[in-house]
Design a protein around this motif. Structure first.
Motif: not given
Ligand SMILES: NC(=O)c1ccc[n+]([C@@H]2O[C@H](COP(=O)([O-])OP(=O)(O)OC[C@H]3O[C@@H](n4cnc5c(N)ncnc54)[C@H](OP(=O)(O)O)[C@@H]3O)[C@@H](O)[C@H]2O)c1
Length: 285
Positions: A233-249
């Motif tokens: 996934p691509k994002s330039a938004s810090p908030e969305r960059i962070t949330q896109n990795l929070q998918v392992f829990d």
């Protein structure tokens, strides 16, 4: 497992690719550099670029300024459509390394097969040479159809480690995923969130997101993971960059995965890689 522990997939001897990576098209200049640095600070360990994105230099700067050791980061770039053929491929590979400021790559992909040139087998042999020389740890392709993959393997005996294709719940490409799985090729999804399709706002996705207290983007990325796919996934938004990795829990139930899979429209992807210069009109992506 913490929210940002990225799982990995084995794609060769001693080579593991993180399941989620940062896509960098169409980021340019300091926006690209900042996004890469920020993503690495958040735990990303895979960055996807291409010579066609014209941002390899900035991606390289982001990698270096992050302070994350080179050996901890998995870097993918791609051979552009106008650089097929042995000599052009060798030159393009050197140029990409020099732009990125790296001495080796983790994964080099042929961006599009461009069948009109009929050079992708020769190009593939050249990637295999580069791998044998230790200049790239794994080699793969992008936007290849099963017929293109079959020809590569028949004529060279070398199986691509990865095929990066456009894939999201609206176009889930079951037959191609199955072909990849049978042949030991990892499927990596580009445009995993289906930008511009309305997928993120669809009732099925938003309903499941509410049930898990997650965002629609996280639910879609979790679906990719539960299908055994990698996604960038691509994002330039810090908030969305962070949330896109929070998918392992968190985990989707089987019925949720089925409901998302059932969103498939049955339509083929808009960019047909059998067309001349494959990928028209968005061939740069
Ligand atoms: N191999 C190929 O031929 C090929 C072709 C196309 C793309 N790619 C690669 O795949 C990457 C991803 O593809 P893509 O950029 O087309 O599609 P994508 O990553 O699925 O979607 C990106 C879009 O979604 C937004 N977004 C990101 N995270 C979000 C979230 N959590 N919630 C809501 N919106 C979100 C982004 O906007 P914001 O930036 O504002 O967050 C951007 O507009 C590219 O960057 C590139 O590295 C490869």
């Amino acid at each position: 497992m913490t929210a940002t522990t990225n799982t990995t997939y084995p794609i060769g001897k001693d080579v593991e690719i993180p399941a989620i990576g940062l896509g960098t098209w169409p980021l340019k200049g300091h926006v690209a550099e900042d996004a890469v640095r920020y993503a690495l600070s958040q735990g990303y360990r895979l960055v996807d670029t291409a010579s066609a994105y014209e941002n390899e230099r900035e991606v390289g700067r982001g990698l270096r300024s992050s302070g994350v050791p080179r050996s901890d980061v998995f870097v993918t770039t791609k051979l552009g459509n106008s650089h097929h053929g042995r000599e052009e491929t060798l030159r393009a590979f050197d140029r990409s390394l020099s732009e990125l400021g790296l001495d080796h790559l983790d994964l080099y992909l042929i961006h599009w097969p461009v069948p009109a040139l009929d050079l992708y087998v020769e190009t593939w042999r050249t990637l295999a040479e580069l791998q044998q020389e230790g200049r790239v740890r794994a080699i793969g392709v992008s936007n290849f159809k099963p017929a293109h993959l079959r020809r590569l393997v028949e004529e060279t005996g070398v199986v691509p480690a990865v095929n990066q294709i456009e894939l999201n719940p609206l176009t889930n490409r079951a037959a191609e995923r199955e072909y990849h799985q049978e042949n030991g090729i990892l499927t990596q999804s580009w445009s995993p969130l289906g930008p511009g399709t309305g997928l993120l706002d669809s009732e099925v996705i938003t309903g499941i997101a509410r049930a898990h207290h997650r965002t629609p983007g996280q639910v879609i990325l979790r679906w990719h993971l539960q299908l055994g796919l990698s996604a960038t996934p691509k994002s330039a938004s810090p908030e969305r960059i962070t949330q896109n990795l929070q998918v392992f829990d968190f985990t989707l139930s089987d019925s949720e995965v089925h409901a998302i899979t059932a969103l498939d429209t049955g339509e083929t992807v808009p960019m047909d890689s059998d067309l001349p210069l494959g990928g028209m009109p968005r061939q740069n992506t």
